[in-house]
Design a protein around this motif. Structure first.
Motif, PDB file in Angstrom:
ATOM      1  N   ASP A  34       0.820  -1.227   0.000  1.00 20.83           N
ATOM      2  CA  ASP A  34       0.000   0.000   0.000  1.00 20.83           C
ATOM      3  C   ASP A  34       0.851   1.273   0.000  1.00 20.83           C
ATOM      4  O   ASP A  34       0.473   2.287   0.577  1.00 20.83           O
ATOM      5  N   ARG A  40      -5.463   1.553  -3.964  1.00 22.23           N
ATOM      6  CA  ARG A  40      -6.538   1.063  -3.091  1.00 22.23           C
ATOM      7  C   ARG A  40      -7.798   1.911  -3.264  1.00 22.23           C
ATOM      8  O   ARG A  40      -8.904   1.390  -3.275  1.00 22.23           O
ATOM      9  N   ARG A  41      -7.628   3.211  -3.429  1.00 24.22           N
ATOM     10  CA  ARG A  41      -8.798   4.075  -3.621  1.00 24.22           C
ATOM     11  C   ARG A  41      -9.501   3.782  -4.947  1.00 24.22           C
ATOM     12  O   ARG A  41     -10.725   3.824  -5.043  1.00 24.22           O
ATOM     13  N   GLY A  44     -11.409   0.704  -4.363  1.00 25.12           N
ATOM     14  CA  GLY A  44     -12.576   1.063  -3.559  1.00 25.12           C
ATOM     15  C   GLY A  44     -13.677   1.683  -4.380  1.00 25.12           C
ATOM     16  O   GLY A  44     -14.867   1.412  -4.164  1.00 25.12           O
ATOM     17  N   ARG A  45     -13.306   2.496  -5.336  1.00 25.72           N
ATOM     18  CA  ARG A  45     -14.296   3.115  -6.216  1.00 25.72           C
ATOM     19  C   ARG A  45     -14.992   2.062  -7.061  1.00 25.72           C
ATOM     20  O   ARG A  45     -16.182   2.133  -7.318  1.00 25.72           O
ATOM     21  N   GLY A  48     -16.077  -1.042  -4.029  1.00 22.31           N
ATOM     22  CA  GLY A  48     -16.625  -0.615  -2.740  1.00 22.31           C
ATOM     23  C   GLY A  48     -15.530  -0.506  -1.700  1.00 22.31           C
ATOM     24  O   GLY A  48     -14.637  -1.349  -1.637  1.00 22.31           O
ATOM     25  N   GLU A  49     -15.624   0.538  -0.888  1.00 14.95           N
ATOM     26  CA  GLU A  49     -14.591   0.816   0.119  1.00 14.95           C
ATOM     27  C   GLU A  49     -14.459  -0.286   1.162  1.00 14.95           C
ATOM     28  O   GLU A  49     -13.382  -0.531   1.674  1.00 14.95           O
ATOM     29  N   ARG A  50     -15.549  -0.940   1.486  1.00 18.15           N
ATOM     30  CA  ARG A  50     -15.543  -1.945   2.551  1.00 18.15           C
ATOM     31  C   ARG A  50     -14.525  -3.059   2.295  1.00 18.15           C
ATOM     32  O   ARG A  50     -13.891  -3.553   3.224  1.00 18.15           O
ATOM     33  N   HIS A  51     -14.390  -3.450   1.050  1.00 19.37           N
ATOM     34  CA  HIS A  51     -13.508  -4.568   0.716  1.00 19.37           C
ATOM     35  C   HIS A  51     -12.276  -4.124  -0.075  1.00 19.37           C
ATOM     36  O   HIS A  51     -11.534  -4.968  -0.568  1.00 19.37           O
ATOM     37  N   ALA A  52     -12.061  -2.829  -0.176  1.00 16.61           N
ATOM     38  CA  ALA A  52     -10.991  -2.314  -1.036  1.00 16.61           C
ATOM     39  C   ALA A  52      -9.617  -2.850  -0.653  1.00 16.61           C
ATOM     40  O   ALA A  52      -8.846  -3.272  -1.516  1.00 16.61           O
ATOM     41  N   ARG A  53      -9.283  -2.847   0.615  1.00 23.64           N
ATOM     42  CA  ARG A  53      -7.947  -3.293   1.032  1.00 23.64           C
ATOM     43  C   ARG A  53      -7.734  -4.766   0.715  1.00 23.64           C
ATOM     44  O   ARG A  53      -6.710  -5.144   0.141  1.00 23.64           O
ATOM     45  N   THR A  56      -7.481  -5.256  -3.044  1.00 28.36           N
ATOM     46  CA  THR A  56      -6.222  -4.705  -3.540  1.00 28.36           C
ATOM     47  C   THR A  56      -5.062  -5.650  -3.238  1.00 28.36           C
ATOM     48  O   THR A  56      -4.197  -5.870  -4.088  1.00 28.36           O
TER      49      THR A  56
END
Length: 127
Positions: A34, A40-41, A44-45, A48-53, A56
């Motif tokens: 990271d 990661r952003r 997320g886009r 969805g942000e919830r599972h972005a990490r 990624t």
């Protein structure tokens, strides 16, 4: 030519190892570690942000696997085909859903075309 063979005098070998290095570096440094949170952003886009990490990191390990596969020299044409398909899907999603997060969409597409072309050169030269 053996598994993971590298010949610094061979342009095809240099291309194969260079392409592999790009995949491994982007996978580990930019995504798994990271170091560039923009990746990661973007995920997320798209997902969805919830599972972005988590996504990624999975993408990063997948990219590392493509790099190691390229280095192995096994079935390089199939590897490059998968790379091309992955790049096409990723670029399409990124431009459609996260264009504002990209540094330069046109340059990204050109760089990715160059990466796939270098891989194709390496794959076809080793046949």
């Amino acid at each position: 030519m053996g598994l993971f063979h590298f010949d610094p005098a061979s342009p095809a070998s240099l291309a194969r190892w260079g392409v592999g290095a790009v995949w491994v570096m982007f996978g580990i440094v930019f995504k798994v570690l990271d170091v560039v949170p923009r990746h990661r952003r973007i995920v997320g886009r798209i997902a969805g942000e919830r599972h972005a990490r988590a996504i990624t990191v999975m993408v990063g390990f997948g990219e590392c696997a493509l790099g190691v596969w390229m280095w192995s020299g096994l079935w390089t044409l199939a590897c490059v085909g998968l790379q091309g398909a992955g790049v096409a899907v990723m670029n399409t999603l990124e431009i459609a859903l996260a264009k504002d997060l990209l540094l330069s969409p046109r340059l990204m597409v050109l760089a990715n075309l160059g990466l796939v072309a270098a891989g194709l050169y390496a794959a076809l030269s080793s046949r």
